[in-house]
Design a protein around this motif. Sequence first.
Motif, PDB file in Angstrom:
ATOM      1  N   LYS A  28      -2.782 -79.349 -41.141  1.00 49.72           N
ATOM      2  CA  LYS A  28      -3.514 -80.685 -41.267  1.00 49.72           C
ATOM      3  C   LYS A  28      -5.136 -80.366 -41.410  1.00 49.72           C
ATOM      4  CE  LYS A  28      -0.964 -83.102 -37.617  1.00 49.72           C
ATOM      5  NZ  LYS A  28      -0.812 -83.624 -36.425  1.00 49.72           N
ATOM      6  N   LEU A  29      -5.884 -79.417 -40.980  1.00 56.72           N
ATOM      7  CA  LEU A  29      -6.882 -78.844 -41.256  1.00 56.72           C
ATOM      8  C   LEU A  29      -7.280 -78.403 -42.675  1.00 56.72           C
ATOM      9  CD1 LEU A  29      -8.251 -77.063 -38.005  1.00 56.72           C
ATOM     10  CD2 LEU A  29      -9.092 -79.436 -38.924  1.00 56.72           C
ATOM     11  N   GLU A  30      -6.235 -77.729 -43.291  1.00 51.86           N
ATOM     12  CA  GLU A  30      -6.295 -77.461 -44.686  1.00 51.86           C
ATOM     13  C   GLU A  30      -6.064 -78.580 -45.824  1.00 51.86           C
ATOM     14  OE1 GLU A  30      -3.223 -74.453 -44.888  1.00 51.86           O
ATOM     15  OE2 GLU A  30      -4.250 -72.768 -44.451  1.00 51.86           O
ATOM     16  N   LYS A  31      -5.170 -79.497 -45.074  1.00 53.33           N
ATOM     17  CA  LYS A  31      -5.046 -80.843 -45.887  1.00 53.33           C
ATOM     18  C   LYS A  31      -6.457 -81.548 -45.884  1.00 53.33           C
ATOM     19  CE  LYS A  31      -2.518 -84.863 -46.428  1.00 53.33           C
ATOM     20  NZ  LYS A  31      -1.248 -85.681 -45.841  1.00 53.33           N
ATOM     21  N   LYS A  32      -7.079 -81.753 -44.753  1.00 60.85           N
ATOM     22  CA  LYS A  32      -8.273 -82.568 -44.380  1.00 60.85           C
ATOM     23  C   LYS A  32      -9.501 -81.916 -45.322  1.00 60.85           C
ATOM     24  CE  LYS A  32     -11.034 -84.681 -41.231  1.00 60.85           C
ATOM     25  NZ  LYS A  32     -11.412 -84.813 -39.439  1.00 60.85           N
ATOM     26  N   LEU A  33      -9.405 -80.567 -45.270  1.00 58.32           N
ATOM     27  CA  LEU A  33     -10.734 -79.539 -45.999  1.00 58.32           C
ATOM     28  C   LEU A  33     -10.188 -79.762 -47.444  1.00 58.32           C
ATOM     29  CD1 LEU A  33     -12.570 -77.540 -46.120  1.00 58.32           C
ATOM     30  CD2 LEU A  33     -10.915 -75.727 -46.184  1.00 58.32           C
ATOM     31  N   GLU A  34      -8.970 -79.860 -48.125  1.00 60.01           N
ATOM     32  CA  GLU A  34      -8.738 -80.266 -49.224  1.00 60.01           C
ATOM     33  C   GLU A  34      -9.343 -81.508 -49.669  1.00 60.01           C
ATOM     34  OE1 GLU A  34      -7.710 -79.316 -53.076  1.00 60.01           O
ATOM     35  OE2 GLU A  34      -7.869 -77.976 -51.338  1.00 60.01           O
ATOM     36  N   GLU A  35      -8.817 -82.595 -49.027  1.00 59.32           N
ATOM     37  CA  GLU A  35      -9.204 -83.881 -49.076  1.00 59.32           C
ATOM     38  C   GLU A  35     -10.697 -83.945 -49.209  1.00 59.32           C
ATOM     39  OE1 GLU A  35      -7.698 -85.961 -45.946  1.00 59.32           O
ATOM     40  OE2 GLU A  35      -5.472 -86.218 -46.864  1.00 59.32           O
ATOM     41  N   ASN A  36     -11.596 -83.377 -48.341  1.00 56.18           N
ATOM     42  CA  ASN A  36     -13.098 -83.078 -48.367  1.00 56.18           C
ATOM     43  C   ASN A  36     -13.658 -82.609 -49.603  1.00 56.18           C
ATOM     44  OD1 ASN A  36     -13.149 -84.556 -46.002  1.00 56.18           O
ATOM     45  ND2 ASN A  36     -13.502 -82.705 -44.737  1.00 56.18           N
ATOM     46  N   LYS A  37     -12.898 -81.586 -50.065  1.00 60.49           N
ATOM     47  CA  LYS A  37     -13.516 -81.035 -51.370  1.00 60.49           C
ATOM     48  C   LYS A  37     -13.178 -82.101 -52.343  1.00 60.49           C
ATOM     49  CE  LYS A  37     -12.288 -76.062 -50.232  1.00 60.49           C
ATOM     50  NZ  LYS A  37     -11.627 -74.919 -50.642  1.00 60.49           N
ATOM     51  N   ILE A  38     -12.067 -82.700 -52.482  1.00 65.09           N
ATOM     52  CA  ILE A  38     -11.929 -83.620 -53.474  1.00 65.09           C
ATOM     53  C   ILE A  38     -12.928 -84.657 -53.432  1.00 65.09           C
ATOM     54  CG2 ILE A  38     -10.158 -85.400 -54.327  1.00 65.09           C
ATOM     55  CD1 ILE A  38      -7.889 -83.539 -53.612  1.00 65.09           C
ATOM     56  N   LYS A  39     -13.139 -85.400 -52.402  1.00 69.02           N
ATOM     57  CA  LYS A  39     -14.344 -86.228 -52.168  1.00 69.02           C
ATOM     58  C   LYS A  39     -15.444 -85.807 -52.413  1.00 69.02           C
ATOM     59  CE  LYS A  39     -15.929 -89.237 -48.518  1.00 69.02           C
ATOM     60  NZ  LYS A  39     -15.989 -89.670 -46.977  1.00 69.02           N
ATOM     61  N   GLU A  40     -15.918 -84.687 -52.106  1.00 68.73           N
ATOM     62  CA  GLU A  40     -17.108 -83.960 -52.349  1.00 68.73           C
ATOM     63  C   GLU A  40     -17.437 -83.844 -53.961  1.00 68.73           C
ATOM     64  OE1 GLU A  40     -18.059 -80.618 -50.457  1.00 68.73           O
ATOM     65  OE2 GLU A  40     -17.952 -81.449 -48.563  1.00 68.73           O
ATOM     66  N   GLU A  41     -16.078 -83.487 -54.778  1.00 66.96           N
ATOM     67  CA  GLU A  41     -16.210 -83.371 -56.194  1.00 66.96           C
ATOM     68  C   GLU A  41     -16.268 -84.745 -56.918  1.00 66.96           C
ATOM     69  OE1 GLU A  41     -12.653 -81.219 -57.411  1.00 66.96           O
ATOM     70  OE2 GLU A  41     -13.318 -79.339 -56.499  1.00 66.96           O
ATOM     71  N   LYS A  42     -15.638 -85.780 -56.141  1.00 68.05           N
ATOM     72  CA  LYS A  42     -15.655 -86.899 -56.926  1.00 68.05           C
ATOM     73  C   LYS A  42     -17.099 -87.599 -56.929  1.00 68.05           C
ATOM     74  CE  LYS A  42     -13.862 -91.598 -56.686  1.00 68.05           C
ATOM     75  NZ  LYS A  42     -15.079 -92.173 -57.463  1.00 68.05           N
ATOM     76  N   GLU A  43     -17.808 -87.346 -55.773  1.00 65.41           N
ATOM     77  CA  GLU A  43     -19.174 -87.666 -55.322  1.00 65.41           C
ATOM     78  C   GLU A  43     -20.243 -87.081 -56.117  1.00 65.41           C
ATOM     79  OE1 GLU A  43     -19.727 -87.230 -51.229  1.00 65.41           O
ATOM     80  OE2 GLU A  43     -18.499 -88.879 -50.693  1.00 65.41           O
ATOM     81  N   ALA A  44     -19.853 -85.766 -56.367  1.00 63.88           N
ATOM     82  CA  ALA A  44     -20.664 -85.118 -57.444  1.00 63.88           C
ATOM     83  C   ALA A  44     -20.582 -85.482 -58.785  1.00 63.88           C
ATOM     84  CB  ALA A  44     -20.387 -83.631 -57.352  1.00 63.88           C
ATOM     85  N   GLN A  45     -19.437 -85.937 -59.082  1.00 62.97           N
ATOM     86  CA  GLN A  45     -19.197 -86.401 -60.360  1.00 62.97           C
ATOM     87  C   GLN A  45     -19.874 -87.898 -60.500  1.00 62.97           C
ATOM     88  OE1 GLN A  45     -14.873 -86.510 -60.944  1.00 62.97           O
ATOM     89  NE2 GLN A  45     -14.784 -84.450 -61.583  1.00 62.97           N
ATOM     90  N   ASP A  46     -19.485 -88.600 -59.455  1.00 63.25           N
ATOM     91  CA  ASP A  46     -20.375 -90.026 -59.400  1.00 63.25           C
ATOM     92  C   ASP A  46     -21.791 -89.765 -59.598  1.00 63.25           C
ATOM     93  OD1 ASP A  46     -17.947 -91.154 -59.451  1.00 63.25           O
ATOM     94  OD2 ASP A  46     -17.975 -91.530 -57.313  1.00 63.25           O
ATOM     95  N   LEU A  47     -22.471 -88.791 -58.819  1.00 60.43           N
ATOM     96  CA  LEU A  47     -23.804 -88.647 -58.821  1.00 60.43           C
ATOM     97  C   LEU A  47     -24.226 -88.241 -60.151  1.00 60.43           C
ATOM     98  CD1 LEU A  47     -26.403 -88.688 -57.010  1.00 60.43           C
ATOM     99  CD2 LEU A  47     -25.846 -86.391 -56.274  1.00 60.43           C
ATOM    100  N   GLU A  48     -23.373 -87.177 -60.833  1.00 58.67           N
ATOM    101  CA  GLU A  48     -23.958 -86.829 -62.173  1.00 58.67           C
ATOM    102  C   GLU A  48     -24.022 -88.012 -63.115  1.00 58.67           C
ATOM    103  OE1 GLU A  48     -25.080 -84.459 -65.170  1.00 58.67           O
ATOM    104  OE2 GLU A  48     -24.990 -83.886 -62.918  1.00 58.67           O
TER     105      GLU A  48
END
Length: 154
Positions: A28-48
């Motif tokens: 569950k923690l690994e899944k949550k970590l992966e989701e957070n990574k995906i979310k951060e990447e999307k936010e970074a792309q949106d910010l860019e």
Amino acid sequence: LKEENAVLRSKINKLQILSETQADKMRKLEKKLEENKIKEEKEAQDLEAMVQHVEQNLQLMTKRAAKAEQSAAKLRQENAQLQAELRNSRLEKEELRAGQAGLAAAKQNAEAALQQLLRVTASSRASIRQLVAGAESLQLVADLLKSIDRISEV
């Protein structure tokens, strides 16, 4: 031995259950970590994308400001020419008054030209003020966009 064996099996079962529970938590923690990574990447792309949009707007506003400055310079030059014409018209008017009192029609024409030049001069001054105010507004917006860009980088 059987009793000890049963106790050990019980401990093994408890440890297996504990191990499975911990493995589930880990997944569950690994899944949550992966989701957070995906979310951060999307936010970074949106910010860019937002930064690129701001940069494009800044370039556009810079071009507009440059055009406004060019227009203001042209209007200043035109104003200077009109001022020179106004001085010439005033001199002609004075010469006509001094030397040729009998030319009332010429006087009226000179007066009309003078009034028209004054109106054009006043109008060009107002246009220059508007262009300068517009250029200052564009500069303020450009500064705000630069600040947003800096904030987004931080």
